[in-house]
Design a protein around this motif. Structure first.
Motif, PDB file in Angstrom:
ATOM      1  N   LEU A  67       0.611  -1.165   0.009  1.00 42.66           N
ATOM      2  CA  LEU A  67       0.105  -0.235   0.007  1.00 42.66           C
ATOM      3  C   LEU A  67       0.850   1.202   0.088  1.00 42.66           C
ATOM      4  CD1 LEU A  67      -2.846  -0.980   2.469  1.00 42.66           C
ATOM      5  CD2 LEU A  67      -2.885  -1.261   0.066  1.00 42.66           C
ATOM      6  N   VAL A  68       2.180   1.165   0.466  1.00 43.46           N
ATOM      7  CA  VAL A  68       2.812   2.233   0.580  1.00 43.46           C
ATOM      8  C   VAL A  68       4.014   2.479  -0.498  1.00 43.46           C
ATOM      9  CG1 VAL A  68       4.335   3.855   2.134  1.00 43.46           C
ATOM     10  CG2 VAL A  68       2.298   2.615   3.029  1.00 43.46           C
ATOM     11  N   ARG A  69       4.873   1.476  -0.564  1.00 40.96           N
ATOM     12  CA  ARG A  69       6.092   1.451  -1.129  1.00 40.96           C
ATOM     13  C   ARG A  69       5.698   1.137  -2.659  1.00 40.96           C
ATOM     14  NH1 ARG A  69      10.319  -1.118   3.021  1.00 40.96           N
ATOM     15  NH2 ARG A  69      10.117   0.449   4.505  1.00 40.96           N
ATOM     16  N   LEU A  70       4.865   0.111  -2.940  1.00 36.01           N
ATOM     17  CA  LEU A  70       4.976  -0.542  -4.360  1.00 36.01           C
ATOM     18  C   LEU A  70       4.261   0.501  -5.419  1.00 36.01           C
ATOM     19  CD1 LEU A  70       4.958  -2.709  -6.311  1.00 36.01           C
ATOM     20  CD2 LEU A  70       2.671  -3.434  -5.622  1.00 36.01           C
ATOM     21  N   PRO A  71       2.903   1.401  -4.894  1.00 39.72           N
ATOM     22  CA  PRO A  71       2.584   2.493  -5.936  1.00 39.72           C
ATOM     23  C   PRO A  71       3.467   3.596  -5.874  1.00 39.72           C
ATOM     24  CG  PRO A  71       1.325   2.538  -3.455  1.00 39.72           C
ATOM     25  CD  PRO A  71       2.020   1.277  -3.736  1.00 39.72           C
ATOM     26  N   ARG A  72       4.291   3.653  -4.923  1.00 42.20           N
ATOM     27  CA  ARG A  72       5.374   4.981  -5.206  1.00 42.20           C
ATOM     28  C   ARG A  72       6.588   4.440  -5.982  1.00 42.20           C
ATOM     29  NH1 ARG A  72       7.877   8.522  -0.309  1.00 42.20           N
ATOM     30  NH2 ARG A  72       9.360   9.629  -1.339  1.00 42.20           N
ATOM     31  N   ILE A  73       7.055   3.169  -6.014  1.00 39.53           N
ATOM     32  CA  ILE A  73       7.938   2.673  -6.938  1.00 39.53           C
ATOM     33  C   ILE A  73       7.431   2.687  -8.357  1.00 39.53           C
ATOM     34  CG2 ILE A  73       9.224   0.557  -7.549  1.00 39.53           C
ATOM     35  CD1 ILE A  73       9.594   0.222  -4.560  1.00 39.53           C
ATOM     36  N   LEU A  74       6.345   2.077  -8.492  1.00 37.65           N
ATOM     37  CA  LEU A  74       5.580   2.171  -9.911  1.00 37.65           C
ATOM     38  C   LEU A  74       5.592   3.636 -10.363  1.00 37.65           C
ATOM     39  CD1 LEU A  74       2.873  -0.500  -9.361  1.00 37.65           C
ATOM     40  CD2 LEU A  74       4.850  -0.770 -10.489  1.00 37.65           C
ATOM     41  N   LEU A  75       5.025   4.598  -9.473  1.00 38.67           N
ATOM     42  CA  LEU A  75       4.949   5.792 -10.310  1.00 38.67           C
ATOM     43  C   LEU A  75       6.118   6.372 -10.496  1.00 38.67           C
ATOM     44  CD1 LEU A  75       2.431   7.901 -10.541  1.00 38.67           C
ATOM     45  CD2 LEU A  75       3.054   9.002  -8.445  1.00 38.67           C
ATOM     46  N   ALA A  76       7.336   6.194  -9.647  1.00 41.30           N
ATOM     47  CA  ALA A  76       8.624   6.827  -9.997  1.00 41.30           C
ATOM     48  C   ALA A  76       9.124   6.139 -11.035  1.00 41.30           C
ATOM     49  CB  ALA A  76       9.388   6.559  -8.765  1.00 41.30           C
ATOM     50  N   ALA A  77       8.840   5.107 -11.540  1.00 44.24           N
ATOM     51  CA  ALA A  77       9.349   4.352 -12.715  1.00 44.24           C
ATOM     52  C   ALA A  77       8.741   4.950 -13.764  1.00 44.24           C
ATOM     53  CB  ALA A  77       9.187   2.692 -12.439  1.00 44.24           C
ATOM     54  N   LEU A  78       7.381   5.142 -13.898  1.00 45.83           N
ATOM     55  CA  LEU A  78       6.518   5.866 -15.097  1.00 45.83           C
ATOM     56  C   LEU A  78       7.288   7.058 -15.372  1.00 45.83           C
ATOM     57  CD1 LEU A  78       2.982   4.500 -14.218  1.00 45.83           C
ATOM     58  CD2 LEU A  78       4.440   3.924 -16.159  1.00 45.83           C
ATOM     59  N   VAL A  79       7.088   7.895 -14.332  1.00 45.79           N
ATOM     60  CA  VAL A  79       7.699   9.308 -14.586  1.00 45.79           C
ATOM     61  C   VAL A  79       8.910   9.291 -15.174  1.00 45.79           C
ATOM     62  CG1 VAL A  79       8.237  11.384 -13.063  1.00 45.79           C
ATOM     63  CG2 VAL A  79       6.044  10.051 -12.664  1.00 45.79           C
ATOM     64  N   GLY A  80      10.072   8.631 -14.244  1.00 45.58           N
ATOM     65  CA  GLY A  80      11.333   8.830 -14.690  1.00 45.58           C
ATOM     66  C   GLY A  80      11.707   8.171 -16.173  1.00 45.58           C
ATOM     67  N   GLY A  81      10.980   6.959 -16.643  1.00 44.07           N
ATOM     68  CA  GLY A  81      10.871   6.196 -17.875  1.00 44.07           C
ATOM     69  C   GLY A  81      10.242   7.477 -19.073  1.00 44.07           C
ATOM     70  N   GLY A  82       9.255   8.111 -18.437  1.00 45.59           N
ATOM     71  CA  GLY A  82       8.624   8.875 -19.458  1.00 45.59           C
ATOM     72  C   GLY A  82       9.184  10.191 -19.824  1.00 45.59           C
ATOM     73  N   LEU A  83       9.935  10.714 -18.612  1.00 47.83           N
ATOM     74  CA  LEU A  83      10.716  11.965 -18.867  1.00 47.83           C
ATOM     75  C   LEU A  83      12.014  11.525 -19.689  1.00 47.83           C
ATOM     76  CD1 LEU A  83      10.542  13.573 -15.253  1.00 47.83           C
ATOM     77  CD2 LEU A  83       9.169  14.183 -17.412  1.00 47.83           C
ATOM     78  N   SER A  84      12.456  10.594 -19.434  1.00 42.77           N
ATOM     79  CA  SER A  84      13.811   9.876 -20.316  1.00 42.77           C
ATOM     80  C   SER A  84      13.380   9.757 -21.626  1.00 42.77           C
ATOM     81  CB  SER A  84      14.406   8.771 -19.784  1.00 42.77           C
ATOM     82  OG  SER A  84      14.723   8.811 -18.150  1.00 42.77           O
ATOM     83  N   VAL A  85      12.219   9.233 -22.109  1.00 42.34           N
ATOM     84  CA  VAL A  85      11.875   8.798 -23.280  1.00 42.34           C
ATOM     85  C   VAL A  85      11.616  10.216 -24.116  1.00 42.34           C
ATOM     86  CG1 VAL A  85      10.059   7.996 -24.882  1.00 42.34           C
ATOM     87  CG2 VAL A  85      11.036   6.612 -22.926  1.00 42.34           C
ATOM     88  N   GLY A  86      10.912  11.346 -23.315  1.00 46.61           N
ATOM     89  CA  GLY A  86      10.378  12.241 -23.875  1.00 46.61           C
ATOM     90  C   GLY A  86      11.889  13.405 -24.210  1.00 46.61           C
ATOM     91  N   GLY A  87      12.832  13.225 -23.353  1.00 43.24           N
ATOM     92  CA  GLY A  87      14.303  13.691 -23.630  1.00 43.24           C
ATOM     93  C   GLY A  87      14.763  13.359 -25.118  1.00 43.24           C
ATOM     94  N   VAL A  88      14.628  11.719 -25.176  1.00 40.56           N
ATOM     95  CA  VAL A  88      15.468  11.158 -26.428  1.00 40.56           C
ATOM     96  C   VAL A  88      14.600  11.773 -27.428  1.00 40.56           C
ATOM     97  CG1 VAL A  88      15.377   9.178 -27.304  1.00 40.56           C
ATOM     98  CG2 VAL A  88      16.293   9.159 -25.170  1.00 40.56           C
ATOM     99  N   ALA A  89      13.469  11.799 -27.677  1.00 38.35           N
ATOM    100  CA  ALA A  89      12.781  12.155 -28.809  1.00 38.35           C
ATOM    101  C   ALA A  89      12.958  13.541 -29.138  1.00 38.35           C
ATOM    102  CB  ALA A  89      11.141  11.906 -28.672  1.00 38.35           C
ATOM    103  N   LEU A  90      12.870  14.558 -28.160  1.00 34.91           N
ATOM    104  CA  LEU A  90      13.188  15.861 -28.515  1.00 34.91           C
ATOM    105  C   LEU A  90      14.700  16.273 -28.939  1.00 34.91           C
ATOM    106  CD1 LEU A  90      11.244  17.499 -25.440  1.00 34.91           C
ATOM    107  CD2 LEU A  90      10.635  17.299 -27.840  1.00 34.91           C
ATOM    108  N   GLN A  91      15.442  15.575 -28.201  1.00 34.41           N
ATOM    109  CA  GLN A  91      16.860  15.774 -28.672  1.00 34.41           C
ATOM    110  C   GLN A  91      17.239  15.256 -30.203  1.00 34.41           C
ATOM    111  OE1 GLN A  91      19.279  13.732 -25.745  1.00 34.41           O
ATOM    112  NE2 GLN A  91      18.533  15.177 -24.099  1.00 34.41           N
ATOM    113  N   ALA A  92      16.385  14.433 -30.733  1.00 36.60           N
ATOM    114  CA  ALA A  92      16.463  13.703 -31.827  1.00 36.60           C
ATOM    115  C   ALA A  92      15.898  14.792 -33.032  1.00 36.60           C
ATOM    116  CB  ALA A  92      15.772  12.428 -31.944  1.00 36.60           C
ATOM    117  N   ILE A  93      14.671  14.920 -32.659  1.00 35.59           N
ATOM    118  CA  ILE A  93      13.913  15.979 -33.652  1.00 35.59           C
ATOM    119  C   ILE A  93      14.456  17.199 -33.909  1.00 35.59           C
ATOM    120  CG2 ILE A  93      11.842  14.225 -33.520  1.00 35.59           C
ATOM    121  CD1 ILE A  93      10.408  16.645 -32.147  1.00 35.59           C
ATOM    122  N   PHE A  94      15.106  17.736 -32.737  1.00 37.67           N
ATOM    123  CA  PHE A  94      15.493  18.918 -32.741  1.00 37.67           C
ATOM    124  C   PHE A  94      17.115  18.901 -32.796  1.00 37.67           C
ATOM    125  CE2 PHE A  94      12.004  19.843 -29.941  1.00 37.67           C
ATOM    126  CZ  PHE A  94      11.425  21.168 -30.651  1.00 37.67           C
TER     127      PHE A  94
END
Length: 345
Positions: A67-94
């Motif tokens: 109830l405490v750690r698992l949702p926090r870890i899943l959310l951190a993984a989604l946010v970190g992975g999403g921001l990283s992929v966003g950076g990769v895509a933007l660096q490529a197209i620009f």
């Protein structure tokens, strides 16, 4: 004199597999660490019990892990992975290694939406919705700035993003100036610094939809992103129309960033540092770079969040730690690999 032997990088598919295993290991380790330590075998039994429906023998450990750690870890993984992929895509197209998700103004727009909800005393649902809506509005403003220009050149998109980001940053500053210093202001400031401390499975669900959609779009377009990174003329030469593809990528990145900021606040440096680490590992081929960046960014932010909740008795904002860790790491990378950090073949 014999020339020094070059160390060949691992095969890209192997690198993705190794990073996936690394992410699992980091997540399992994060489930054991905290003020209430839970041994790894106990964590595994609790997780297996959720699948098999086995009876709970340790209610406290079960609640801490599930109830405490698992949702926090899943959310951190989604946010970190999403921001990283966003950076990769933007660096490529620009075609610019210094571009990050903040450059298109979406982060600032989402920050204002969340801060406005906190300022008005609205609930968590309005905070998430406000951040998401104003993040999309920021991209809409950028589109209005560039629409009608021949081909919507990248410089106009960057300038539109900078102007839009500055405008929403000024609005956020106005809210912090007007906020009640005893209750509303601390809540706004802490949220703007970035945190997943209030993670719930509901927030994970809210985040996984836009991040998942955006990630799927970028995975589908990963070959076209490769072509766009060579330049518009080369893209047209192989039959790829740069404008529509670029705006589709920008829309996908906007979904990802708005969804991430909506549930975690502004977390800087992840979308700038992690793409470079991934690119030095597997090279510039986005067929492998996109999934690797997501996995590496997820593992990175889970590790940082574990430090944020474990180093002190209080909660260190994620944005502070990612800046403290990211800036020196990026400096070292630039010094050691400045000749091949972007142009590696």
């Amino acid at each position: 004199m014999r020339a020094p032997r070059r160390t060949l990088p691992p095969a890209p598919r192997t690198s993705v597999l190794v990073t996936a295993v690394l992410l699992v290991v980091v997540c399992l380790a994060a489930l054991t660490v905290g003020r209430y330590a839970v041994p790894l075998p106990h964590v595994v039994r609790i997780l297996l019990g959720q699948v098999t429906g086995a009876p709970v023998t340790d209610q406290t450990g079960h609640d801490v892990v599930v109830l405490v750690r698992l949702p926090r870890i899943l959310l951190a993984a989604l946010v970190g992975g999403g921001l990283s992929v966003g950076g990769v895509a933007l660096q490529a197209i620009f075609r610019n290694p210094l571009v990050s998700p903040q450059i298109i103004g979406v982060s600032s727009g989402a920050s204002f939406g969340g801060a406005l909800a906190l300022f008005l005393g609205l609930g968590t649902g309005f905070l998430v919705g406000g951040a998401f809506v104003f993040g999309l509005l920021a991209l809409g403003i950028v589109f209005l700035v560039t629409v009608g220009r021949a081909g919507a050149p990248m410089l106009m998109i960057v300038l539109g993003g900078v102007v839009t980001g500055s405008f929403f940053s000024a609005l956020v500053s106005m809210l912090t100036y007007l906020a009640n210093p005893y209750d509303t202001l601390p809540a706004i400031v802490f949220w703007l610094l970035g945190s997943v401390a209030s993670a719930t499975f509901g927030k994970v669900l809210v985040c996984v939809v836009p991040v998942g959609i955006g990630l799927v779009v970028l995975l589908v377009l990963r070959w076209r992103i490769n072509v766009l990174s060579l330049g518009d003329d080369d893209a047209r030469a192989v039959g790829v129309t740069p404008g529509p593809v670029r705006w589709t990528v920008l829309g996908a990145v906007t979904l990802i960033v708005a969804g991430a900021v909506a549930v975690s606040g502004v977390i800087s440096w992840v979308g700038l540092v992690v793409p470079h680490l991934a690119r030095m590992w597997v090279g510039p081929d986005h067929r492998f770079l996109v999934p690797l960046s997501f996995l590496l960014g997820a593992a990175y932010l889970v590790a940082i969040d574990t430090l944020a909740r474990s180093l002190t008795a209080g909660e260190i904002p994620l944005g502070v730690l990612t800046s403290l860790v990211g800036a020196p790491v990026f400096f070292v990378l630039l010094r050691r690999h400045r000749d091949r950090i972007w142009d590696r073949a």
